[in-house]
Design an enzyme around this catalytic site. Structure first.
Site, mmCIF file in Angstrom:
data_model
loop_
_atom_site.group_PDB
_atom_site.id
_atom_site.type_symbol
_atom_site.label_atom_id
_atom_site.label_comp_id
_atom_site.label_asym_id
_atom_site.label_seq_id
_atom_site.Cartn_x
_atom_site.Cartn_y
_atom_site.Cartn_z
ATOM 1 N N GLU A 502 0.914 -1.290 -0.022
ATOM 2 C CA GLU A 502 0.182 0.026 -0.061
ATOM 3 C C GLU A 502 0.839 1.068 0.128
ATOM 4 O O GLU A 502 0.707 2.186 0.835
ATOM 5 C CB GLU A 502 -0.944 0.056 1.225
ATOM 6 C CG GLU A 502 -1.906 -1.409 1.150
ATOM 7 C CD GLU A 502 -2.893 -1.262 2.384
ATOM 8 O OE1 GLU A 502 -2.985 -0.375 3.045
ATOM 9 O OE2 GLU A 502 -3.396 -2.331 2.552
ATOM 10 N N ASN A 543 2.077 -5.229 -3.101
ATOM 11 C CA ASN A 543 0.765 -5.367 -2.779
ATOM 12 C C ASN A 543 -0.003 -4.092 -2.390
ATOM 13 O O ASN A 543 0.597 -3.417 -1.749
ATOM 14 C CB ASN A 543 0.578 -6.245 -1.508
ATOM 15 C CG ASN A 543 -0.832 -7.017 -1.329
ATOM 16 O OD1 ASN A 543 -1.205 -7.683 -1.980
ATOM 17 N ND2 ASN A 543 -1.202 -6.725 -0.027
ATOM 18 N N HIS A 579 -10.569 -6.344 -1.955
ATOM 19 C CA HIS A 579 -11.475 -6.177 -1.009
ATOM 20 C C HIS A 579 -12.634 -5.579 -1.736
ATOM 21 O O HIS A 579 -12.790 -4.360 -1.624
ATOM 22 C CB HIS A 579 -11.174 -5.273 0.197
ATOM 23 C CG HIS A 579 -10.038 -6.068 1.386
ATOM 24 N ND1 HIS A 579 -10.161 -7.094 2.051
ATOM 25 C CD2 HIS A 579 -8.530 -5.865 1.343
ATOM 26 C CE1 HIS A 579 -9.034 -7.476 2.548
ATOM 27 N NE2 HIS A 579 -8.002 -6.563 2.029
ATOM 28 N N GLU A 608 -6.005 -10.789 -0.834
ATOM 29 C CA GLU A 608 -6.636 -10.405 0.231
ATOM 30 C C GLU A 608 -8.306 -10.497 -0.212
ATOM 31 O O GLU A 608 -8.975 -9.924 0.480
ATOM 32 C CB GLU A 608 -6.211 -9.373 1.001
ATOM 33 C CG GLU A 608 -4.847 -9.173 1.252
ATOM 34 C CD GLU A 608 -4.390 -7.820 1.996
ATOM 35 O OE1 GLU A 608 -5.607 -7.070 2.495
ATOM 36 O OE2 GLU A 608 -3.333 -7.704 2.105
ATOM 37 N N ASP A 610 -12.090 -10.625 -0.469
ATOM 38 C CA ASP A 610 -13.131 -10.839 0.510
ATOM 39 C C ASP A 610 -14.365 -10.112 -0.405
ATOM 40 O O ASP A 610 -14.068 -9.045 -0.716
ATOM 41 C CB ASP A 610 -13.029 -10.653 1.763
ATOM 42 C CG ASP A 610 -12.559 -9.349 2.303
ATOM 43 O OD1 ASP A 610 -12.182 -9.349 3.336
ATOM 44 O OD2 ASP A 610 -12.769 -8.323 1.562
HETATM 45 O O1 G3I Z 1 -1.774 -7.895 18.744
HETATM 46 C C1 G3I Z 1 -2.459 -6.541 19.275
HETATM 47 C C2 G3I Z 1 -2.531 -7.025 20.759
HETATM 48 O O2 G3I Z 1 -1.322 -7.177 21.590
HETATM 49 C C3 G3I Z 1 -3.217 -5.384 21.467
HETATM 50 O O3 G3I Z 1 -3.444 -5.791 22.619
HETATM 51 C C4 G3I Z 1 -4.406 -5.276 20.659
HETATM 52 C C5 G3I Z 1 -4.925 -3.966 21.089
HETATM 53 O O4 G3I Z 1 -4.080 -2.849 20.770
HETATM 54 O O5 G3I Z 1 -4.110 -5.004 19.085
HETATM 55 C C6 G3I Z 1 -3.644 -6.317 18.631
HETATM 56 O O6 G3I Z 1 -3.202 -5.999 17.238
HETATM 57 C C7 G3I Z 1 -4.445 -5.915 16.245
HETATM 58 C C8 G3I Z 1 -3.908 -6.685 15.038
HETATM 59 O O7 G3I Z 1 -5.014 -6.711 14.266
HETATM 60 C C9 G3I Z 1 -3.791 -8.201 15.641
HETATM 61 O O8 G3I Z 1 -4.902 -8.903 16.239
HETATM 62 C C10 G3I Z 1 -4.601 -4.582 16.011
HETATM 63 O O9 G3I Z 1 -5.014 -3.685 17.056
HETATM 64 C C11 G3I Z 1 -5.391 -4.322 14.797
HETATM 65 O O10 G3I Z 1 -5.595 -3.184 14.294
HETATM 66 C C12 G3I Z 1 -4.982 -5.110 13.635
HETATM 67 O O11 G3I Z 1 -5.921 -5.240 12.559
HETATM 68 C C13 G3I Z 1 -5.298 -5.922 11.461
HETATM 69 C C14 G3I Z 1 -5.271 -4.690 10.430
HETATM 70 O O12 G3I Z 1 -4.804 -5.120 9.337
HETATM 71 C C15 G3I Z 1 -4.074 -3.499 11.000
HETATM 72 O O13 G3I Z 1 -2.960 -4.261 10.872
HETATM 73 C C16 G3I Z 1 -6.349 -6.771 10.844
HETATM 74 O O14 G3I Z 1 -6.612 -8.022 11.713
HETATM 75 C C17 G3I Z 1 -5.818 -7.203 9.481
HETATM 76 O O15 G3I Z 1 -7.102 -7.973 8.986
HETATM 77 C C18 G3I Z 1 -5.794 -6.212 8.627
HETATM 78 O O16 G3I Z 1 -5.314 -6.746 7.288
HETATM 79 C C19 G3I Z 1 -5.074 -5.573 6.330
HETATM 80 C C20 G3I Z 1 -3.832 -6.090 5.682
HETATM 81 O O17 G3I Z 1 -2.566 -6.135 6.448
HETATM 82 C C21 G3I Z 1 -3.402 -5.012 4.508
HETATM 83 N N1 G3I Z 1 -4.426 -4.898 3.476
HETATM 84 C C22 G3I Z 1 -5.475 -4.487 4.255
HETATM 85 C C23 G3I Z 1 -6.230 -5.479 5.415
HETATM 86 C C24 G3I Z 1 -7.508 -4.789 6.070
HETATM 87 O O18 G3I Z 1 -7.258 -3.668 6.799
#
Ligand code: G3I
Length: 682
Positions: A502, A543, A579, A608, A610
């Site tokens: 991105e 990506n 997406h 990715e 969906d």
């Molecule tokens: O693991 C931490 C945990 O230790 C902490 O306590 C908690 C609260 O802050 O956060 C946890 O991390 C979360 C992480 O997912 C793992 O569960 C983040 O808050 C949360 O923002 C993160 O969301 C992910 C998001 O990317 C941001 O990284 C989504 O699951 C994931 O599906 C999403 O995927 C992205 C791709 O990487 C890139 N393309 C878009 C796609 C959708 O946004």
């Protein structure tokens, strides 16, 4: 077709690191929009599980109107943008990584250790966990002296196309550092002004404090509203950027310091009731091991007690290895039916203050999860295409983890690390690494004969605070050291990588990320060269989202990929995230863009996929989009993989739009059947 030029060189502070990537494209500085939204603009997920390494529940709301990801370094001077150049491409080989390195390489103290006790649903290999570490982010901790030194100066980013003598930079009215007592509500109003009176400047924040609100006052100002409590005592920075109404790249960045103090009488701080977190209703399979991580949390920073009322027969209770707020309930349901438990958390300082949650586990028979026909991975193998999913972080620590793992392994021959290899999770502090989640996924994939797709080496999001605060001049080396360390560990086990994720804005210009502001667009070439050096046999992808159908972002992608190919950048293909929504119908455009990328001798990965079902849309429409896009992949010889972003709606990042091929109870949806049928056809 929009043309792009990649800025030829950037002065990086005192250590000028000139990289000449003369890519013969001319950037028309359309500038970043002050907000961007699209059908698949990734959302900021709601963090579900504060304070642990547990999987979040994903499933954030639809993306807010995201604003360009400001990744300011807060007070670090930003080198002025230099005019784009059309110099002849000269591929400067990478200098050797420094020795000693900028940050300590992973050591034995980062090596995962075996997880003991009934703490996971994994049975076929030894699960590992991260070693107990103090992960307090003391890197760059601010002191009273820092605060007393007064507000940081504004950082002004002036494109060379702007003459500050005739166009003054935006300014903030009356913006200063602030102090607040824990328990009191703080409101900071941001009023950006354009001295030339050409209009209202755009605004975007960076890193809003957890629990704070950032609201639009609909009068040209915005407010940060926040009631910090005991855990937030200390000094933190909050950065906000105003963009010139005429030249959006002309920016004024202000970083204010917020000092949260303990009141002389702590009893004046409101004592909030505890909450039960980390757990919700699940469907599980009879005779499977079930582990339920239950977190009793308290915003005042104390550790509540937890009572489990009517636990399942034979259940064991295990304390979490490092987080005193987490209790692990383990049991094996021997009969089908519903199990209902009531979980009660009591405040550590006032046991009349409680929080509770009732949780239901629906136990179904093995037959309830049988799927008709052949498995997707068998059908895909016969078509010589990979079919994959993104794996939930720490799935083995979820109540339905055994069912999740079995179904995923039966249906997919490729698995993507949804979050377990993101920078903020893997390398939260300089020299500290957390490999356990990725190690476990790699071990699981090996046990189930799946290939692994590494996501993502470089992104503008999920970056740890310490990397965002490093000086611009150090960022290239930090970036290369991180890429090298991850690939040294996984280069043989993970054959496919999203190297850069991105890097483009919706309008096709380059995102103003932590990396772009340090190296300009050349960070992309550098990242790929480092990845090739560190993992010579890996497939290296760029990506992005919103690039499969026509528009300025697809134009930007095509121009970027052409310029990288012209420069000899070692990129092997493009990851189209895709997406989409259930009313998507721009298939001809997708076929055209796929072909354009294939004509560049690049592979295509749908990375990715969906399909959200929004108001008025149906599962049948969703199924049709799944089938149509899979057909485009099968019809395109360079399309190597069709990967969905999860497979059960239960753990989707967009859970409320049910975008995947199985529902919350692991029952197949028409989209699953559509994939099965299309893969069965010749
Ligand atoms: O693991 C931490 C945990 O230790 C902490 O306590 C908690 C609260 O802050 O956060 C946890 O991390 C979360 C992480 O997912 C793992 O569960 C983040 O808050 C949360 O923002 C993160 O969301 C992910 C998001 O990317 C941001 O990284 C989504 O699951 C994931 O599906 C999403 O995927 C992205 C791709 O990487 C890139 N393309 C878009 C796609 C959708 O946004």
């Amino acid at each position: 077709m929009m043309n792009l030029s990649l800025p030829a060189s950037f002065r990086l502070g005192g250590n000028a690191i000139h990289r000449v990537i003369g890519l013969c494209l001319v950037l028309i500085l359309a500038g970043c929009s002050s907000s961007s939204s699209s059908s698949d603009n990734p959302a900021e997920d709601m963090p579900v599980n504060p304070g642990t390494q547990m999987p979040d529940d994903g499933g954030a709301g639809d993306p807010p109107t995201a604003e360009p990801g400001g990744s300011t370094s807060g007070g670090t001077p930003t080198a002025p943008l230099e005019e784009p150049s059309t110099d002849v491409p000269v591929n400067v080989p990478l200098a050797p990584l420094p020795n000693p390195p900028l940050t300590p390489a992973p050591g034995a103290d980062s090596e995962p250790v075996r997880a003991s006790g009934p703490v996971s649903t994994v049975r076929e290999f030894f699960l590992v966990r991260n070693p107990d570490r103090n992960l307090d982010d003391t890197f760059g901790t601010l002191t009273d002296a820092d605060f007393d030194a007064g507000p940081l100066p504004a950082v002004i980013q002036t494109p060379d196309s702007v003459n500050p003598l005739t166009n003054a930079a935006p300014v903030f009215e009356n913006l200063n550092d602030v102090e607040v007592f824990a328990g009191q509500e703080l409101t900071v109003v941001f009023k950006p002004i354009d001295p030339d009176g050409a209009g209202i400047p755009g605004l975007f924040p960076n890193a809003i404090p957890a629990g704070a609100r950032y609201v639009d006052n609909f009068n040209g100002t915005r407010s940060l509203i926040w009631r910090p409590l005991q855990p937030q005592v200390g000094i933190r920075e909050f950065t906000i950027t105003a963009t010139d109404p005429v030249a959006p790249f002309y920016r004024t960045q202000r970083t204010i310091r917020i000092k949260v103090k303990m009141p002389s009488d702590p009893s004046t701080i409101v004592n909030l009731p505890p909450v039960v977190n980390l757990i919700r209703d699940h469907t599980v399979r009879v005779n499977d091991p079930v582990v339920a991580y239950i977190k009793a949390d308290d915003q005042n920073g104390t550790v509540p007690s937890l009572e489990i009322l009517n636990p399942p027969p034979g259940a064991t209770i295990t304390p979490h290895y490092s987080d005193p707020k987490i209790t692990i309930l383990s049991f094996v349901p021997r009969t089908t039916g519903d199990i209902e438990m009531r979980l009660l958390a009591r405040d550590a300082d006032d046991d009349t203050l409680t929080g509770s949650r009732t949780v239901k586990f629906e136990v179904l028979s093995e037959q309830a999860f049988q799927r008709p026909g052949a498995r997707l991975r068998e059908l895909a193998a016969a078509r010589d295409v990979l079919i994959g999913y993104a794996s939930l972080l720490g799935f083995y620590e979820r109540p339905d983890g055994a069912l999740y793992a079995d179904i995923a392994a039966e249906e997919f021959n490729l698995v993507t690390t949804e979050n377990s290899l993101k920078w903020d999770l893997v390398n939260p502090l300089p020299g500290q690494y957390r490999w356990a989640q990725a190690d476990n996924l790699v071990a699981h994939a090996k046990a189930r004969r799946q290939a692994v797709h590494g996501h993502t080496l470089l992104w503008h999001r999920q970056l740890p605070g310490w990397i965002q605060r490093t000086p611009l001049a150090d960022r290239e080396i930090h970036m290369r050291e991180f890429i090298d360390r991850v690939l040294q560990r996984y280069g043989n086990d993970i054959p496919i990588w999203d190297v850069v994720n991105e890097a483009l804005e919706e309008d096709g210009t380059f995102r103003q990320s932590t990396w772009f502001e340090a190296m300009g667009a050349s960070f992309i070439d550098i990242a790929f060269r480092q990845a090739r050096l560190s993992a010579p046999n890996a497939t290296l992808l760029y990506n992005d989202y919103d690039v499969s159908f026509d528009g300025p972002k697809a134009d930007g992608l095509i121009a970027l990929m052409q310029s990288l190919k012209d420069a000899g950048t070692p990129v092997d293909g493009v990851g189209f995230q895709m997406h989409l929504d259930a009313d998507f119908d721009r298939y001809d455009e997708v076929a055209g863009n796929f072909q354009t990328i294939a004509d560049m001798d690049l592979d295509i990965y749908i990375t990715e996929f969906d399909v959200s079902i929004r108001a008025g849309q149906t599962e049948e429409q969703q199924a049709d989009v799944y089938e149509q896009v899979l057909s485009l992949c099968l019809d395109q010889p360079r399309c190597k993989a069709f990967q969905t972003w999860g497979f059960t709606d239960m753990y989707s990042w967009r859970r409320q739009f049910n975008p995947l091929i199985m529902d919350n109870r692991y029952q197949v949806k028409p989209a699953y059947t559509a994939l099965q049928q299309r893969l069965s056809e010749n």
